[in-house]
Design a protein around this motif. Structure first.
Motif, PDB file in Angstrom:
ATOM      1  N   ASN A 121     -14.290 -89.137 -91.008  1.00 30.25           N
ATOM      2  CA  ASN A 121     -13.897 -89.279 -89.603  1.00 30.25           C
ATOM      3  C   ASN A 121     -15.061 -88.990 -88.659  1.00 30.25           C
ATOM      4  O   ASN A 121     -14.874 -88.756 -87.475  1.00 30.25           O
ATOM      5  CB  ASN A 121     -12.681 -88.403 -89.261  1.00 30.25           C
ATOM      6  CG  ASN A 121     -13.003 -86.916 -89.246  1.00 30.25           C
ATOM      7  OD1 ASN A 121     -14.056 -86.484 -89.716  1.00 30.25           O
ATOM      8  ND2 ASN A 121     -12.093 -86.127 -88.710  1.00 30.25           N
ATOM      9  N   TYR A 122     -16.277 -88.998 -89.208  1.00 31.24           N
ATOM     10  CA  TYR A 122     -17.464 -88.960 -88.359  1.00 31.24           C
ATOM     11  C   TYR A 122     -17.674 -90.353 -87.769  1.00 31.24           C
ATOM     12  O   TYR A 122     -17.503 -91.360 -88.471  1.00 31.24           O
ATOM     13  CB  TYR A 122     -18.702 -88.577 -89.161  1.00 31.24           C
ATOM     14  CG  TYR A 122     -18.829 -87.103 -89.464  1.00 31.24           C
ATOM     15  CD1 TYR A 122     -19.586 -86.263 -88.654  1.00 31.24           C
ATOM     16  CD2 TYR A 122     -18.188 -86.559 -90.576  1.00 31.24           C
ATOM     17  CE1 TYR A 122     -19.708 -84.907 -88.948  1.00 31.24           C
ATOM     18  CE2 TYR A 122     -18.305 -85.202 -90.873  1.00 31.24           C
ATOM     19  CZ  TYR A 122     -19.067 -84.383 -90.048  1.00 31.24           C
ATOM     20  OH  TYR A 122     -19.169 -83.049 -90.338  1.00 31.24           O
ATOM     21  N   CYS A 123     -18.073 -90.423 -86.503  1.00 27.83           N
ATOM     22  CA  CYS A 123     -18.350 -91.729 -85.894  1.00 27.83           C
ATOM     23  C   CYS A 123     -19.416 -91.567 -84.815  1.00 27.83           C
ATOM     24  O   CYS A 123     -19.368 -90.637 -84.010  1.00 27.83           O
ATOM     25  CB  CYS A 123     -17.084 -92.332 -85.289  1.00 27.83           C
ATOM     26  SG  CYS A 123     -17.314 -94.064 -84.766  1.00 27.83           S
ATOM     27  N   LYS A 124     -20.366 -92.471 -84.809  1.00 30.57           N
ATOM     28  CA  LYS A 124     -21.458 -92.428 -83.830  1.00 30.57           C
ATOM     29  C   LYS A 124     -21.036 -93.025 -82.488  1.00 30.57           C
ATOM     30  O   LYS A 124     -21.735 -92.854 -81.485  1.00 30.57           O
ATOM     31  CB  LYS A 124     -22.671 -93.185 -84.372  1.00 30.57           C
ATOM     32  CG  LYS A 124     -22.441 -94.691 -84.525  1.00 30.57           C
ATOM     33  CD  LYS A 124     -23.668 -95.384 -85.103  1.00 30.57           C
ATOM     34  CE  LYS A 124     -23.443 -96.892 -85.187  1.00 30.57           C
ATOM     35  NZ  LYS A 124     -24.598 -97.585 -85.801  1.00 30.57           N
ATOM     36  N   ALA A 165     -17.297 -89.863 -81.006  1.00 30.57           N
ATOM     37  CA  ALA A 165     -18.330 -88.848 -81.221  1.00 30.57           C
ATOM     38  C   ALA A 165     -18.203 -87.656 -80.278  1.00 30.57           C
ATOM     39  O   ALA A 165     -18.502 -86.517 -80.659  1.00 30.57           O
ATOM     40  CB  ALA A 165     -19.713 -89.490 -81.065  1.00 30.57           C
ATOM     41  N   GLU A 166     -17.768 -87.885 -79.044  1.00 34.00           N
ATOM     42  CA  GLU A 166     -17.713 -86.816 -78.057  1.00 34.00           C
ATOM     43  C   GLU A 166     -16.455 -85.949 -78.153  1.00 34.00           C
ATOM     44  O   GLU A 166     -16.304 -85.009 -77.358  1.00 34.00           O
ATOM     45  CB  GLU A 166     -17.848 -87.391 -76.650  1.00 34.00           C
ATOM     46  CG  GLU A 166     -19.247 -87.904 -76.351  1.00 34.00           C
ATOM     47  CD  GLU A 166     -19.413 -88.419 -74.933  1.00 34.00           C
ATOM     48  OE1 GLU A 166     -18.474 -88.231 -74.121  1.00 34.00           O
ATOM     49  OE2 GLU A 166     -20.465 -89.013 -74.636  1.00 34.00           O
ATOM     50  N   ASN A 167     -15.589 -86.220 -79.104  1.00 31.05           N
ATOM     51  CA  ASN A 167     -14.422 -85.349 -79.302  1.00 31.05           C
ATOM     52  C   ASN A 167     -14.870 -84.148 -80.138  1.00 31.05           C
ATOM     53  O   ASN A 167     -14.889 -84.188 -81.366  1.00 31.05           O
ATOM     54  CB  ASN A 167     -13.291 -86.097 -80.000  1.00 31.05           C
ATOM     55  CG  ASN A 167     -12.054 -85.225 -80.182  1.00 31.05           C
ATOM     56  OD1 ASN A 167     -12.011 -84.075 -79.730  1.00 31.05           O
ATOM     57  ND2 ASN A 167     -11.040 -85.774 -80.840  1.00 31.05           N
ATOM     58  N   THR A 168     -15.208 -83.076 -79.460  1.00 28.15           N
ATOM     59  CA  THR A 168     -15.730 -81.880 -80.143  1.00 28.15           C
ATOM     60  C   THR A 168     -14.618 -80.980 -80.676  1.00 28.15           C
ATOM     61  O   THR A 168     -14.887 -79.988 -81.358  1.00 28.15           O
ATOM     62  CB  THR A 168     -16.601 -81.062 -79.176  1.00 28.15           C
ATOM     63  OG1 THR A 168     -15.820 -80.701 -78.028  1.00 28.15           O
ATOM     64  CG2 THR A 168     -17.815 -81.863 -78.732  1.00 28.15           C
ATOM     65  N   ARG A 169     -13.373 -81.322 -80.389  1.00 31.05           N
ATOM     66  CA  ARG A 169     -12.254 -80.488 -80.843  1.00 31.05           C
ATOM     67  C   ARG A 169     -11.648 -80.988 -82.153  1.00 31.05           C
ATOM     68  O   ARG A 169     -10.641 -80.472 -82.620  1.00 31.05           O
ATOM     69  CB  ARG A 169     -11.182 -80.434 -79.747  1.00 31.05           C
ATOM     70  CG  ARG A 169     -11.703 -79.821 -78.450  1.00 31.05           C
ATOM     71  CD  ARG A 169     -10.648 -79.742 -77.379  1.00 31.05           C
ATOM     72  NE  ARG A 169      -9.579 -78.815 -77.751  1.00 31.05           N
ATOM     73  CZ  ARG A 169      -8.543 -78.534 -76.966  1.00 31.05           C
ATOM     74  NH1 ARG A 169      -8.431 -79.104 -75.769  1.00 31.05           N
ATOM     75  NH2 ARG A 169      -7.615 -77.695 -77.373  1.00 31.05           N
ATOM     76  N   GLN A 207      -7.488 -86.380 -76.561  1.00 32.90           N
ATOM     77  CA  GLN A 207      -8.894 -86.016 -76.391  1.00 32.90           C
ATOM     78  C   GLN A 207      -9.777 -87.232 -76.093  1.00 32.90           C
ATOM     79  O   GLN A 207     -10.938 -87.286 -76.496  1.00 32.90           O
ATOM     80  CB  GLN A 207      -9.399 -85.300 -77.653  1.00 32.90           C
ATOM     81  CG  GLN A 207      -8.630 -84.054 -78.034  1.00 32.90           C
ATOM     82  CD  GLN A 207      -8.687 -82.978 -76.955  1.00 32.90           C
ATOM     83  OE1 GLN A 207      -9.628 -82.911 -76.175  1.00 32.90           O
ATOM     84  NE2 GLN A 207      -7.663 -82.140 -76.890  1.00 32.90           N
ATOM     85  N   THR A 208      -9.237 -88.201 -75.384  1.00 31.52           N
ATOM     86  CA  THR A 208     -10.009 -89.394 -75.016  1.00 31.52           C
ATOM     87  C   THR A 208      -9.873 -89.661 -73.519  1.00 31.52           C
ATOM     88  O   THR A 208      -8.942 -89.175 -72.866  1.00 31.52           O
ATOM     89  CB  THR A 208      -9.512 -90.643 -75.767  1.00 31.52           C
ATOM     90  OG1 THR A 208      -8.206 -91.001 -75.272  1.00 31.52           O
ATOM     91  CG2 THR A 208      -9.446 -90.412 -77.276  1.00 31.52           C
ATOM     92  N   PRO A 209     -10.772 -90.484 -72.956  1.00 24.05           N
ATOM     93  CA  PRO A 209     -10.666 -90.857 -71.543  1.00 24.05           C
ATOM     94  C   PRO A 209      -9.389 -91.631 -71.214  1.00 24.05           C
ATOM     95  O   PRO A 209      -8.991 -91.720 -70.052  1.00 24.05           O
ATOM     96  CB  PRO A 209     -11.907 -91.719 -71.315  1.00 24.05           C
ATOM     97  CG  PRO A 209     -12.877 -91.291 -72.359  1.00 24.05           C
ATOM     98  CD  PRO A 209     -12.043 -90.967 -73.553  1.00 24.05           C
ATOM     99  N   PHE A 210      -8.752 -92.201 -72.225  1.00 23.31           N
ATOM    100  CA  PHE A 210      -7.534 -92.990 -72.000  1.00 23.31           C
ATOM    101  C   PHE A 210      -6.255 -92.196 -72.286  1.00 23.31           C
ATOM    102  O   PHE A 210      -5.182 -92.780 -72.478  1.00 23.31           O
ATOM    103  CB  PHE A 210      -7.545 -94.244 -72.880  1.00 23.31           C
ATOM    104  CG  PHE A 210      -8.514 -95.315 -72.417  1.00 23.31           C
ATOM    105  CD1 PHE A 210      -9.129 -95.252 -71.170  1.00 23.31           C
ATOM    106  CD2 PHE A 210      -8.815 -96.393 -73.231  1.00 23.31           C
ATOM    107  CE1 PHE A 210     -10.015 -96.226 -70.743  1.00 23.31           C
ATOM    108  CE2 PHE A 210      -9.695 -97.381 -72.817  1.00 23.31           C
ATOM    109  CZ  PHE A 210     -10.306 -97.298 -71.567  1.00 23.31           C
TER     110      PHE A 210
END
Length: 349
Positions: free
Chosen positions: A64-67, A77-81, A241-244
């Motif tokens: 579930n890693y994604c660039k 990638a920016e979901n740090t939780r 945990q997303t902008p949407f």
């Protein structure tokens, strides 16, 4: 049914093709009567080619890693939780072993765009699976890669590739993705996969943010012209945990309507009743099958990591053992007059 709509429907049934404006009108004029009519025709075509058989694919979500930072995706990638994980080669092969014993003859290896899995690592995994299970098909869903990478994976034994185009409108694509992601590259990847010789799957979200009826019509026209072997569509479901996160989820009803239309466009296409459809409605996968779908993709991932592959909120089957999930799904499919089969589930010509 309005005479104009009836004429369009008859044209679709006869030619499996419409103009963009006609697809758009078909979406705008959706009604219970029209949906029922198209559903009946889709089921007739599906039964004519595939009978009552439903193909099962064993889904292995191995990283579930994604660039990337797609605005709708929970593993961005920016979901740090999010707790990140990668399965080892041994763990992936264990999933295949368990799946094979449960009757799966297609394994779908899916992940975020994880640079850790180089061509060397991924080719080794694919070739190991192919060597151990030569009568099984291997499907990859690992995003955008180079032509050389796709060729190497194909040579290693992968036969199918799923890469959802997400939307056939470049303007809409830009609203769903950060600037560094390219609509042109996404479409080019699909063309490269086709040229190499993969059975190619595309797909899109239904009711995604900023989506218009014209956008959906463009998706249908793209499917008509590209002629994918597979097409996976499901309702947009927000992730907290997303902008949407604040946007409303899509509906099972419109998703099933579009499944019926896609079946009529391409009668022999492989169409899954997706997990997202089962998440948005308790009987969503059954509705999908009754609308023309003929594939389901139960989860073979280890129980410990299933909740971490959270593309959207409230995803179903994150707490079921693989055997439990397969048994439950078999019973539900049988209850609506279908049957799962032990088969690779290739597209019939």
């Amino acid at each position: 049914m309005k005479s104009e709509i009836y004429s369009i429907v008859q044209k679709l049934i006869k030619t499996h093709s419409l103009e963009l404006e006609e697809y758009e009108l078909l979406i705008k004029e959706r009604s219970p009567e029209l949906q029922s009519f198209l559903q009946d025709e889709a089921c007739r075509l599906r039964k004519e080619i595939y009978g009552t058989e439903v193909y099962i694919r064993g889904l292995i979500e191995f990283s579930n890693y994604c660039k990337n930072n797609c605005y709708y995706c929970g593993i961005r990638a920016e979901n740090t939780r999010l707790h990140r994980y990668r399965l080892t080669e041994e763990e992936i092969l264990d999933c295949c072993s368990q799946g094979y014993d449960l009757g799966f003859r297609t394994f779908v290896l899916q992940s975020g765009e994880d640079n850790y899995f180089t061509d060397e690592k991924l080719c080794k995994i694919v070739s190991q699976i192919k060597k151990k299970y030569p009568n099984c098909a291997i499907t990859l869903s690992v995003g955008e890669r180079t032509k050389e990478s796709y060729q190497a994976l194909f040579d290693a034994g992968a036969e199918r590739y799923l890469l959802r185009h997400e939307t056939a409108s470049e303007d809409h694509y830009k609203k769903l993705h950060p600037v560094k992601m390219s609509y042109t590259n996404r479409i080019n990847c699909l063309a490269v996969l086709r040229k190499i010789g993969y059975a190619v799957g595309c797909g899109f979200m239904v009711n995604s943010p900023f989506q218009t009826e014209k956008n959906l019509a463009q998706d249908l026209k793209f499917i008509e012209e590209f002629k994918p072997e597979m097409c996976g569509i499901g309702p947009f479901i927000p992730h907290k945990q997303t902008p949407f996160s604040i946007y409303p989820a899509g509906t099972a009803s419109l998703t099933c309507y579009l499944i019926s239309i896609i079946r009529i466009i391409s009668p022999n296409i492989l169409l899954p009743a997706t997990t997202a459809l089962g998440t948005i409605a308790p009987d969503g996968r059954e509705q999908g099958l009754l609308s023309g779908a003929n594939v389901v993709m139960p989860n073979l991932s280890p129980l410990a990591v299933r909740k971490d592959y959270s593309l959207y909120d409230n995803k179903i089957c994150t707490g079921d053992e693989s055997a439990q999930c397969r048994t439950c799904l078999d019973k539900r499919i049988q209850s609506i007059g279908f049957k799962t089969v032990i088969d690779r589930g290739d597209q019939l010509r």
